[in-house]
Design a protein around this motif. Structure first.
Motif, short mmCIF file in Angstrom:
data_model
loop_
_atom_site.label_atom_id
_atom_site.label_comp_id
_atom_site.label_asym_id
_atom_site.label_seq_id
_atom_site.Cartn_x
_atom_site.Cartn_y
_atom_site.Cartn_z
N GLY A 1 4.09 10.92 -1.05
CA GLY A 1 3.20 10.19 -1.18
C GLY A 1 3.27 8.83 -0.46
O GLY A 1 2.68 8.37 0.54
N GLY A 2 4.72 8.30 -0.41
CA GLY A 2 5.03 6.98 0.37
C GLY A 2 5.16 7.36 1.71
O GLY A 2 4.50 6.41 2.51
N GLU B 1 0.69 -1.04 -0.07
CA GLU B 1 0.06 0.01 -0.18
C GLU B 1 0.88 1.31 -0.20
O GLU B 1 0.57 2.24 -0.75
CB GLU B 1 -1.07 0.11 1.10
N THR B 2 1.99 1.20 0.84
CA THR B 2 2.77 2.28 0.71
C THR B 2 3.49 2.64 -0.57
O THR B 2 3.56 3.80 -1.15
CB THR B 2 3.99 2.06 1.64
N VAL C 1 3.72 5.51 -5.75
CA VAL C 1 3.70 5.51 -7.34
C VAL C 1 2.50 6.33 -8.10
O VAL C 1 3.01 7.08 -8.87
CB VAL C 1 3.82 4.02 -7.83
N ILE C 2 1.55 6.26 -7.30
CA ILE C 2 0.39 6.90 -7.64
C ILE C 2 0.71 8.41 -7.65
O ILE C 2 0.40 9.35 -8.51
CB ILE C 2 -0.78 6.67 -6.99
N ASN C 3 1.35 8.99 -6.63
CA ASN C 3 1.42 10.27 -6.20
C ASN C 3 2.56 10.94 -7.17
O ASN C 3 2.53 11.99 -7.58
CB ASN C 3 1.82 10.66 -4.77
N ALA C 4 3.48 9.95 -7.65
CA ALA C 4 4.52 10.16 -8.36
C ALA C 4 4.01 10.57 -9.76
O ALA C 4 4.44 11.51 -10.58
CB ALA C 4 5.66 9.31 -8.58
N ILE C 5 3.28 9.78 -10.40
CA ILE C 5 2.53 9.77 -11.51
C ILE C 5 1.69 11.09 -11.84
O ILE C 5 1.80 11.96 -12.40
CB ILE C 5 1.57 8.48 -11.80
N PHE C 6 0.71 11.41 -10.55
CA PHE C 6 0.13 12.58 -10.65
C PHE C 6 0.89 13.83 -10.58
O PHE C 6 0.61 14.83 -11.37
CB PHE C 6 -0.79 12.48 -9.38
N PRO D 1 -0.16 23.31 -3.31
CA PRO D 1 -1.12 22.53 -3.83
C PRO D 1 -0.74 21.11 -4.08
O PRO D 1 -1.54 20.06 -3.83
CB PRO D 1 -1.69 23.04 -4.79
N GLN D 2 0.53 20.96 -4.23
CA GLN D 2 1.02 19.47 -4.49
C GLN D 2 1.19 18.92 -3.03
O GLN D 2 0.57 17.87 -3.11
CB GLN D 2 2.39 19.48 -5.09
N GLY D 3 1.62 19.47 -2.21
CA GLY D 3 1.72 18.74 -0.70
C GLY D 3 0.17 18.60 -0.35
O GLY D 3 -0.13 17.68 0.50
N LEU D 4 -0.92 19.81 -0.49
CA LEU D 4 -2.31 19.31 0.21
C LEU D 4 -2.80 18.34 -0.58
O LEU D 4 -3.49 17.24 -0.06
CB LEU D 4 -2.89 20.59 -0.15
N ALA D 5 -2.60 18.15 -1.94
CA ALA D 5 -3.20 16.82 -2.63
C ALA D 5 -2.58 15.36 -2.17
O ALA D 5 -3.07 14.57 -1.87
CB ALA D 5 -2.88 17.16 -4.26
N ILE D 6 -1.31 15.60 -2.04
CA ILE D 6 -0.81 14.28 -1.87
C ILE D 6 -1.18 14.17 -0.55
O ILE D 6 -1.58 12.84 -0.10
CB ILE D 6 0.89 14.47 -1.94
N GLY D 7 -1.26 14.93 0.53
CA GLY D 7 -1.63 14.50 1.91
C GLY D 7 -3.01 14.06 2.00
O GLY D 7 -3.09 13.10 2.58
#
Length: 158
Positions: A141-142, A13-14, A19-24, A53-59
């Motif tokens: 993200g991880g 899950e980590t 990976v998902i947050n890197a892709i986004f 916004p990147q930090g907010l979205a990833i969090g």
């Protein structure tokens, strides 16, 4: 809580969160900065402003989905947790409200990192921005996913 199956669940899950947050992050760099040969660290269109916004979205995403899915999987019996003497954290039980707190913390951490980078770097090329934002998105993200999972496994098992 340290069974090999549970450790594999947390690792998987980590990794998915990273990976998902890197892709986004890649997608948003192309969306926001495409066509720019040099991108300033500060200023209206700089990486410093974009870090929030990147930090907010990833969090938000990095905490909500692992928390929500883990709670659902625990209730369905798909994830089993050994009993623990640890008490539940003081975080809100609702996964979305919990994720909002992670979003605020991640936004602050992201901003602080880019403030430090801004002090050392004036501007970067598009490729450098892409690498920087992708690596940061994956790492943050991880980290968020891992921490959110630790809280979810402890809090939702009770």
């Amino acid at each position: 809580m340290n069974s090999p199956t549970l450790q594999r669940y947390v690792r998987t899950e980590t990794l998915i969160g990273a990976v998902i947050n890197a892709i986004f992050s890649v997608l948003f760099v192309f969306l926001i900065f495409s066509g720019q040969s040099h991108i300033g660290m500060t200023g209206e269109g700089g990486l410093l402003i974009d870090s929030v916004p990147q930090g907010l979205a990833i969090g938000l995403m990095g905490a909500f989905f692992p928390s929500f899915l883990t709670r659902k999987r625990i209730k369905a019996g798909q994830v089993s947790i050994e009993s623990s003497a640890q008490s539940a954290s003081k975080l809100p039980a609702h996964p979305f409200v919990r994720a909002l707190l992670f979003a605020l913390a991640s936004g602050v951490v992201s901003l602080l990192l880019f403030v430090l980078l801004s002090a050392a770097i004036g501007s970067v090329s598009f490729t450098q921005a892409l690498i920087l934002k992708t690596v940061w998105g994956g790492l943050l993200g991880g980290m968020v996913s891992y921490i959110a999972l630790q809280f979810a496994l402890r809090d939702y098992a009770a």
